[in-house]
Design an enzyme around this catalytic site. Structure first.
Site, PDB file in Angstrom:
ATOM      1  N   HIS A  20       0.401  34.690  28.938  1.00  0.00           N
ATOM      2  CA  HIS A  20       1.650  34.986  29.648  1.00  0.00           C
ATOM      3  C   HIS A  20       1.445  36.322  30.341  1.00  0.00           C
ATOM      4  CE1 HIS A  20       3.853  31.848  27.323  1.00  0.00           C
ATOM      5  NE2 HIS A  20       2.926  32.143  26.430  1.00  0.00           N
ATOM      6  N   HIS A 198       4.194  24.351  25.550  1.00  0.00           N
ATOM      7  CA  HIS A 198       4.061  24.888  24.201  1.00  0.00           C
ATOM      8  C   HIS A 198       4.678  23.859  23.241  1.00  0.00           C
ATOM      9  CE1 HIS A 198       3.248  28.633  26.221  1.00  0.00           C
ATOM     10  NE2 HIS A 198       3.325  29.376  25.129  1.00  0.00           N
ATOM     11  N   GLU A 201       3.948  25.137  17.720  1.00  0.00           N
ATOM     12  CA  GLU A 201       3.665  26.535  17.354  1.00  0.00           C
ATOM     13  C   GLU A 201       4.499  26.808  16.099  1.00  0.00           C
ATOM     14  OE1 GLU A 201       5.112  29.440  20.183  1.00  0.00           O
ATOM     15  OE2 GLU A 201       4.020  31.105  19.251  1.00  0.00           O
ATOM     16  N   ASP A 279      -2.525  34.658  24.462  1.00  0.00           N
ATOM     17  CA  ASP A 279      -1.062  34.508  24.465  1.00  0.00           C
ATOM     18  C   ASP A 279      -0.356  35.718  25.083  1.00  0.00           C
ATOM     19  OD1 ASP A 279       1.186  32.969  24.092  1.00  0.00           O
ATOM     20  OD2 ASP A 279       1.280  33.182  21.919  1.00  0.00           O
ATOM     21  N   ASP A 280      -0.059  36.740  24.267  1.00  0.00           N
ATOM     22  CA  ASP A 280       0.617  37.960  24.746  1.00  0.00           C
ATOM     23  C   ASP A 280      -0.161  39.167  24.207  1.00  0.00           C
ATOM     24  OD1 ASP A 280       3.282  36.773  25.855  1.00  0.00           O
ATOM     25  OD2 ASP A 280       3.051  35.852  23.886  1.00  0.00           O
TER      26      ASP A 280
HETATM   27  N1  HPA Z   1       5.577  31.327  22.428  1.00  0.00           N
HETATM   28  C1  HPA Z   1       6.615  30.849  23.133  1.00  0.00           C
HETATM   29  N2  HPA Z   1       7.075  31.443  24.218  1.00  0.00           N
HETATM   30  C2  HPA Z   1       6.470  32.557  24.647  1.00  0.00           C
HETATM   31  C3  HPA Z   1       5.413  33.086  23.968  1.00  0.00           C
HETATM   32  C4  HPA Z   1       4.931  32.445  22.809  1.00  0.00           C
HETATM   33  O1  HPA Z   1       3.984  32.878  22.129  1.00  0.00           O
HETATM   34  N3  HPA Z   1       5.046  34.203  24.649  1.00  0.00           N
HETATM   35  C5  HPA Z   1       5.864  34.310  25.711  1.00  0.00           C
HETATM   36  N4  HPA Z   1       6.749  33.315  25.708  1.00  0.00           N
HETATM   37 ZN    ZN Z   2       2.367  31.230  24.688  1.00  0.00          ZN
END
Ligand code: HPA
Ligand code: ZN
Length: 341
Positions: A20, A198, A201, A279-280
């Site tokens: 992201h 996604h 998770e 991811d972030d």
């Molecule tokens: N999961 C879901 N949404 C998100 C994430 C994540 O890790 N990072 C930014 N938006």
């Molecule tokens: Zn993500």
């Protein structure tokens, strides 16, 4: 094999498919942009901000993520953010990246859609013309907002559709199943967009089934909870559906209590096309190489195992078949050259 494994990971050519761009916003840049845009921050310093990065779960993280995102206001801000990631990607030998952005997080603050996408795309274009990496852009819908909002966003994106390869689905997963966004994904597919989502998770394996059957996605982002459903695993293997796994994210958001409990190795050994991503990274303690390194340590992976993840990252990408093959050959040559050292 006594050679430094961190160096091996660093030099390994790889793609990143789950990133992201807003999640690359480092505290130093938050402070710089807050000053530039005259936005007040509730932190006295960069260090104080970083100390607060201790999350209970996805929702807890998202609260901070959306709050921090407010410092991004102009096309130049999005350009600078993307440029910083691309410079980092070059240092980590990322040859190709497929990047998410969250337009709704910005348009709802009255930042124009065009400022967001043009800032990001200009940086991506410069990199592709220069030292790389090559890239694709994926517009994510926020699944906790109504589907009508996503539909409006898809229409809004239309003038910039040549800059956007695919659509995705992110934000708070639990209680927001993929089926909620079935119509907007159908419309996006009809317009020629590629699709990812996604799923699995924090949400159950049933959400992965839904993403495949109702959104008809080509890849699953995260998807780690597939490990709880053997018939789902069989399907992922049979249909060669890639998972874009983010190990450090899953531990930081407490999906798994530590890396030893992460299913990455079990998924790979079952024959799933697993890729490793960050991811972030500004929030979860590391960019892509730190993720490779963390799983290498936890599972005592060898150089050929790591090369397989890198090969998978190109196989699962949206590069042309010729480009995929060329990149995978690069991984193979690298592994052979290292073995001969
Ligand atoms: N999961 C879901 N949404 C998100 C994430 C994540 O890790 N990072 C930014 N938006
Ligand atoms: Zn993500």
């Amino acid at each position: 094999m006594a050679r430094n494994i961190a160096q091996f990971i660093n030099d390994l050519p790889k793609a990143e498919l789950h990133l992201h761009i807003e999640g690359t916003l480092e505290p130093e840049m938050v402070f710089k942009l807050a000053e530039r845009n005259r936005i007040h921050l509730p932190y006295p310093s960069v260090e104080a901000m970083r100390r607060g990065y201790n999350f209970e779960n996805l929702q807890d993280f998202l609260k901070l993520y959306y709050q921090t995102t407010r410092v991004l206001r102009t096309e130049r801000d999005f350009f600078d953010l993307t440029n910083a990631y691309l410079a980092r990607a070059r240092r980590e030998n990322i040859r190709h990246c497929e990047i998410f952005f969250d337009p709704q997080a910005h348009t709802k603050r009255n930042v124009p859609f065009g400022a967001v996408v043009e800032g990001i795309a200009a940086a991506l274009r410069e990199a592709a013309k220069g030292d790389g990496p090559t890239s694709r852009l994926i517009m994510c819908f926020l699944r906790d907002l109504p589907e009508s909002d996503a539909m409006k966003t898809l229409e809004e994106a239309f003038p910039w559709r040549s800059l956007i390869t695919g659509v995705g689905l992110d934000s708070a997963e639990v209680d927001n199943p993929p089926s909620k966004h079935a119509s907007v994904f159908a419309r996006a597919r009809a317009l020629g967009f590629q699709t990812v989502a996604h799923a699995g998770e924090e949400g159950p394996p049933a959400y992965i089934w839904e993403a495949l059957d109702m959104l008809k996605v080509q890849r699953i982002d995260h998807g780690v909870r597939a490990i709880e459903d053997s018939s789902l695993i069989a399907r992922l293997v049979r249909q060669k559906i890639p998972l874009t796994v983010c190990p450090l994210s899953n531990v930081r958001l407490r999906v798994y209590k530590d890396m030893a409990h992460h299913p990455l190795r079990r998924l790979a050994e079952a024959g799933v096309l697993v890729t490793i991503n960050s991811d972030d990274p500004a929030y979860f303690g590391g960019y892509v190489n730190a993720n490779y390194y963390a799983v290498q340590k936890a599972f005592e992976l060898r150089e050929p195992d790591l090369a397989t993840f890198a090969r998978n990252s190109f196989a699962a990408s949206w590069l042309s078949d010729d480009d995929k093959q060329a990149r995978m050959n690069e991984v193979d040559s690298y592994l052979i050259a290292r073995a001969d050292d």
